[in-house]
Design an enzyme around this catalytic site. Structure first.
Site, PDB file in Angstrom:
ATOM      1  CB  SER A 131    -145.470 -10.749 -69.049  1.00 34.35           C
ATOM      2  OG  SER A 131    -145.837 -10.451 -67.599  1.00 34.35           O
ATOM      3  CE1 TYR A 156    -142.376 -15.438 -67.139  1.00 37.04           C
ATOM      4  CE2 TYR A 156    -142.488 -13.397 -65.947  1.00 37.04           C
ATOM      5  CZ  TYR A 156    -143.075 -14.504 -66.988  1.00 37.04           C
ATOM      6  OH  TYR A 156    -144.454 -14.223 -67.666  1.00 37.04           O
ATOM      7  CE  LYS A 160    -143.112 -14.734 -70.979  1.00 40.73           C
ATOM      8  NZ  LYS A 160    -143.426 -15.596 -71.822  1.00 40.73           N
TER       9      LYS A 160
END
Ligand code: UDP
Length: 349
Positions: A131, A156, A160
């Site tokens: 992302s 989160y 990644k």
């Protein structure tokens, strides 16, 4: 001539938003797909939508990718494939701040299981859904793949970054293994058939599902988070990428790895690509464009900034264009029409 193993892809987390669109593009490009998904944030009806588009059944295994034993038994021992696209992860930024351990456990465990089984079963290629969040707020725009990552501002985002690093080190240690991390900017839209699309559970966190639900009357009004940013109209700038264009990038990534292995290509076995349009669009522009192309009102008001939002980010797409030969093709208006067509279908409007 490629073998059926090379032409089969495991799509882990394949019942979700990007996984379903990617499965359709893979099958239309001539690949066979096996979907593995625990349905924790997806519905089996999404797989039925895929099947309706491609006109055939798609093998589906309901399994939690964190459960290495079950994944071995139900998927790796039963199907022969040479590539995995790994989508199986939680993705709600706010929830990850409230429940970091849930995010670390799930997002890292599922990746570790998949990598361990790839090594065990001699599966060579993995595409990872990364992302643009790994960049934080870059000092210079557009963000290139060389732009330094900044410490993620949510668990989160940290999963990644950590996943990218885990994959890089694993590929370096396992001969013959290849990986491509695709750094998605803001995926939006739906398949033109309106048979699959984004179906968030509860109140949407993301902008476009909130817009479509507001247009449908499910939400009273959209809150535009901030109009005092240092941008042309004061609202945040993002790079909105059509989900079908994004799905195609996965197909190209798989093909690249299969071809490079067949050719015995030297060089990097771990590669990173930004997947965006390269064009910044503001929140207010997006809302107005949606209203214009769909002829529908989206009641909205300006609200406080949302904590954790970066002011502006968009992609440099030269590497994906030049190396993958991939380009974003769908026009923003077309994408917003598809998003609305999907919402209308879901709501029976
Ligand atoms: N946004 C907004 N209202 C909403 C949801 C999002 O104004 O209800 C804005 C958000 O502040 C950001 C942009 O829309 O500037 C995209 O947000 P989204 O959550 O879709 O993706 P992000 O860029 O945060 O990953």
């Amino acid at each position: 001539m490629s073998s059926s193993k090379q032409k089969t892809v495991l799509v882990a987390g394949g019942a979700g938003y990007i996984g379903t669109h990617t499965t359709v593009e893979l099958i239309e490009a001539g690949y066979d797909v096996v979907i593995a998904d625990d349905l924790s944030n997806a519905d089996i009806s999404a797989v039925r939508g895929v099947e309706a588009i491609v006109g055939r059944s798609v093998p589906f295994v309901e399994v939690d990718c964190c459960d290495t034993e079950a994944l071995r038994r139900e998927v790796f021992e039963k199907y022969a494939f040479d590539s995995v696209i790994h989508f199986a992860a939680y993705k709600a930024v706010g929830e990850s701040v409230a429940e970091p351990l849930k995010y670390f456990r799930n997002n890292l465990d599922s990746l570790l299981s998949v990598l361990a089984l790839m090594k065990e079963f001699d599966v060579h290629n993995i595409v990872f859904s990364s992302s643009a969040t790994v960049y934080g707020q870059p000092d210079e725009l557009p963000a290139t793949e060389q732009t330094p990552r900044q410490r993620a501002n949510s668990p989160y985002g940290l999963t990644k970054q950590m996943s990218e690093d885990i994959i890089q080190d694993t590929v370096a240690a396992v001969p013959g293994m290849r990986a491509i991390a695709l750094r998605y900017f803001n995926p939006i839209g739906a398949h033109p058939s309106a048979l699959i699309g984004e179906l968030p559970k509860g109140v949407p966190n993301n902008l476009v599902p909130f817009i479509t639900q507001t247009a449908a009357g499910v939400r009273k009004e959209l809150a535009v988070f901030g109009d005092d940013y240092d941008t042309p109209d004061g609202s945040c700038l993002r790079d909105y990428i059509d989900v079908v264009d994004l799905a195609r990038a996965h197909v190209v990534a798989v093909s690249r790895m299969v071809e490079r292995t067949a050719a015995g290509a030297e060089g990097d076995r771990y590669e990173i690509f930004n997947i965006g349009t390269g064009r910044p669009v503001s929140v207010l522009e997006l809302v107005h464009r949606f209203e214009e192309v769909n002829g529908v009102a989206v009641p909205h008001r300006i609200a406080e900034r949302r904590p954790g939002d970066v002011e502006k980010i968009w992609a440099a797409t030269d590497k994906a264009n030049d190396v993958l030969g991939w380009h974003a093709e769908r026009d923003l208006g077309e994408t917003l029409r598809a998003a609305w067509a999907w919402e209308k279908r879901v709501r029976g409007l």
